[in-house]
Write a protein that holds these residues in place. Sequence first.
Motif: not given
Length: 59
Positions: A3, A7-8, A10-14, A16
């Motif tokens: 899990n 999540r890692f 799917k995380d796209e904030s970095g 961007t």
Amino acid sequence: MTNVFARFVKDESGATAIEYGLIAALIAVAAIGAMTQIGTDLKGLFNGIAGKLSANTPA
């Protein structure tokens, strides 16, 4: 554990932030190139003016 990894991924904030950093770097490189060219042109212009002024100055 799976899990957290999902999540890692799917995380796209970095991503961007990296994209914004790359865009800023590209703009900076373009600005430096343009300013260098303008500076070279101005130096030639002022040297030409100085040459004409010194040629017209009585000795």
